[in-house]
Design an enzyme around this catalytic site. Sequence first.
Site, PDB file in Angstrom:
ATOM      1  N   GLN A  64       0.813  -1.212   0.000  1.00  0.00           N
ATOM      2  CA  GLN A  64       0.000   0.000   0.000  1.00  0.00           C
ATOM      3  C   GLN A  64       0.849   1.264   0.000  1.00  0.00           C
ATOM      4  O   GLN A  64       0.471   2.269  -0.591  1.00  0.00           O
ATOM      5  CB  GLN A  64      -0.932   0.004   1.219  1.00  0.00           C
ATOM      6  CG  GLN A  64      -2.247   0.703   0.975  1.00  0.00           C
ATOM      7  CD  GLN A  64      -3.008   0.090  -0.187  1.00  0.00           C
ATOM      8  OE1 GLN A  64      -2.928  -1.105  -0.437  1.00  0.00           O
ATOM      9  NE2 GLN A  64      -3.728   0.916  -0.917  1.00  0.00           N
ATOM     10  N   GLU A  65       1.975   1.232   0.658  1.00  0.00           N
ATOM     11  CA  GLU A  65       2.806   2.429   0.766  1.00  0.00           C
ATOM     12  C   GLU A  65       3.518   2.765  -0.535  1.00  0.00           C
ATOM     13  O   GLU A  65       3.524   3.914  -0.966  1.00  0.00           O
ATOM     14  CB  GLU A  65       3.836   2.260   1.897  1.00  0.00           C
ATOM     15  CG  GLU A  65       3.265   2.396   3.294  1.00  0.00           C
ATOM     16  CD  GLU A  65       2.872   3.831   3.621  1.00  0.00           C
ATOM     17  OE1 GLU A  65       3.210   4.746   2.859  1.00  0.00           O
ATOM     18  OE2 GLU A  65       2.202   4.024   4.651  1.00  0.00           O
ATOM     19  N   SER A  66       4.155   1.779  -1.160  1.00  0.00           N
ATOM     20  CA  SER A  66       5.037   2.082  -2.291  1.00  0.00           C
ATOM     21  C   SER A  66       4.824   1.204  -3.507  1.00  0.00           C
ATOM     22  O   SER A  66       5.467   1.431  -4.533  1.00  0.00           O
ATOM     23  CB  SER A  66       6.503   1.936  -1.846  1.00  0.00           C
ATOM     24  OG  SER A  66       6.768   0.580  -1.504  1.00  0.00           O
TER      25      SER A  66
END
Length: 608
Positions: free
Chosen positions: A436-438
Site C-alpha cells: 500500500q505504501e510504495s
Amino acid sequence: MLQYGLLQAADESVETLREHIYSIKPSKEIIKLKAAYKSLKDGKHEQARNLASLLQAVESGVSDFANLIVAETYIQGPGKNPALAGKAIPLLLKIEEDTPHSPLIKTLPKELAKAELVLAENYVRAKQPLRAIEFFERAFHRLLGNVGLSQIRPGHLKNYAQLCLKARHNEICAAWLRKFAGLYPRNSGESTAILESNPGILDSVVPAYRWEKITQSYKTQDLDVTAFESAFRLYKNEKYGDAVDALRKFLDEFPRSAYRFRARYWLAQALMHDDDAETATRLHLKLQLDSPLTYYGLMSSIAATFDISKNMAAEIPMASMRDPLLNPAELTRIKRAEEFLSVGLKELASIELRDLIQKNGVSSQFLVYLGMLNNEAGNHSEVFSIFSELLQRGHAGMVSSYALRMIFPLEHLDLIQKYSQEHQIDPVLILSLVKQESGFDDKALSPAGAAGLLQLMPATASDVDSKIERADLTTVETSLKLGVKYLKNQLQRFNGNIVLALAAYNAGPMNAEKWSREISSKRGVIEFIDSIPYRETREYVAAIMRNYYWYSRRLGLEPPKLTDFFWNGGLVASVKPETSRKPAGVKVRKYKKPPHKKKHSAQAVGHK
C-alpha cells in the site's frame, strides 16, 4: 536490431507469450549492452566504458543506454580529476538530442545533478571555491525542481556551507542554506552539516511544513460525497429504514461514484438491521461477486459467511503482444523491453515500460500482455495500475489465481521476515503495508517527501534513528528496518490495535488518538474505519486489511478473523519457515513458501 517481425494478431495465453519472450534470440547490440551494464554494476568502469562506447552510434538502437553507461563510469569513478566527471554532462545531453523518444529523458535531471555534485566535490579538493559553489547550485536547482533531495548527502551540504562562509558569498548562498535548514529535520545529519559552519541559520528559518495542509480543503464537496455522508449518518444514528432509502437513492443518482461499493455494503448492513436479512445477504453475495478484490467485497463475504477465495478461478487470461494504437516510439520501447527481458536486463526493461501508454486507449488483451511485461521487469506499481483498469473493465480472467499472483507480490520476503521477527510483528501485515505504501518501488518518492518501500518522512526516520541520512531511505533494507520499527512503536502506543497503528502511520499519532476518542468503537471495527474523517487514511487502513486477507491466501495461510485481529492482535504473530524456533511468548503462524519456480516464472504483483 530485433530478430522478429510483426507477430500474429490472434490472442494467445499470456503464459505462452511470456515463454516466447525468453525464447527471443537477442541481437549482438543487446548482448554487448548487457556486458557493459554488468561491468558498470561490478565497478569495472574502464571495461564498461570500452564496451558501451561501441554502441554510442544512433544506428545501434541502444545509443541512449550506451551513453548513460559511459556517463555513469565518469560519474562513479572520476578520482580527483574534475575534467573526467565533466565528460558525463555532454553525453547525458546527447541522449535527449539523439533519441527524443528515449525513456531516459525523464531521468536526465537526476543524472546531470549527480555529475554536477561530483564536479563540485572535485573543485572543493582542487581549492577552486567559486567553481565548486557554481556546480553545487546547479545540482541543487535540478534536484529541488525534479527529483527531490535523495541525491544530496550531508557532505555536500557541509562543503557548500563552508565554502559560502569562506568566500563571503552573496545572499544566494544564504538563501540555499536557509532552504535546506528548513527542509531537513533538526536532528538529522544534513542539518548538523549546515549548522557546523552556520550555527545561527535556524534563527531565520521557516519550517517547510509550516503552511502545509494535512488534507485538501474545498469550499464545496462533490455531490456524491455529501449524499453518501448524509446517508451514512442516518445509519450511525440507527435510523436504518431512512438509511436504506437514502442509500438506494444514492446508488440510483450516482451509479458510477467511487463510493458505490461502500454504499452497497452499508445498504446491505442497514437492511440487516431493518429485519430484511434475506435481501441483505443477497446484496452482500452480489457485491462480493462484483468486486472480490476490493475491501467492501471482502467485508460483504464476511457478512454473508461466504469464502470469497472460492471465486478465484484457475483461468489464465488471453493476451495480445501488439495493439494497433501503438505509436512508433511506444512500439520501439516495447520491442527493446522484450529483448532486455530475454537477456535478464530487468532494470533496463523496467525503465522502458514505465509510464508507457494511456491505458484506456488500448485493448484489454494488450493490457494483459503489458501487465505481464511489467511484472517480469519488477514494475509492480505499473502492474497494479494496469490490472486495476482491467478489473474495472470486467475483463475475463481477472478474478483468478493468475491475477492474485500479479496483484499481490512477494518481493523482499526474506528481509520482511527478518525485521518482522525482530519486532515480533506478523510479516503478512508488513507485506500488506509495503504494497500500500510504495507498490514495492524502493525508489518511490512522494510529493510530501516520504521515501522508500515504507514511505517514511525524513523527520520520522530521524526520530527512529538519528544517524540515518535522507538518501538512505530509498535502500530496501534501511526502509524496512526503520519502517517496521516505527510501526512497532505505533502498535505499542495503541496497545496492539492495528487499525489505530495504521491510522497513526498514515496520518500521525495525534490524529489517531483523536479519532480513538471521538469515534465510538462499540458498533465494530468496520464502522470505525468507515468513520475516519480523512478519506486517504480511511481507504489506506481498509486496503491494508484487504491486502492482509489475500496475502494470507496467497501464502497458504488460513486468515484469522480479520475484524478481531485488526482491532486486538497487532503484536501476536511472527510468520517463520517451518524450521524456525518459536520465540518465547509469541504465537507463530507457519506457512510453506510458494513452490520454487523456474528462472523466468511470473512474480506476484498488485494494485492499490
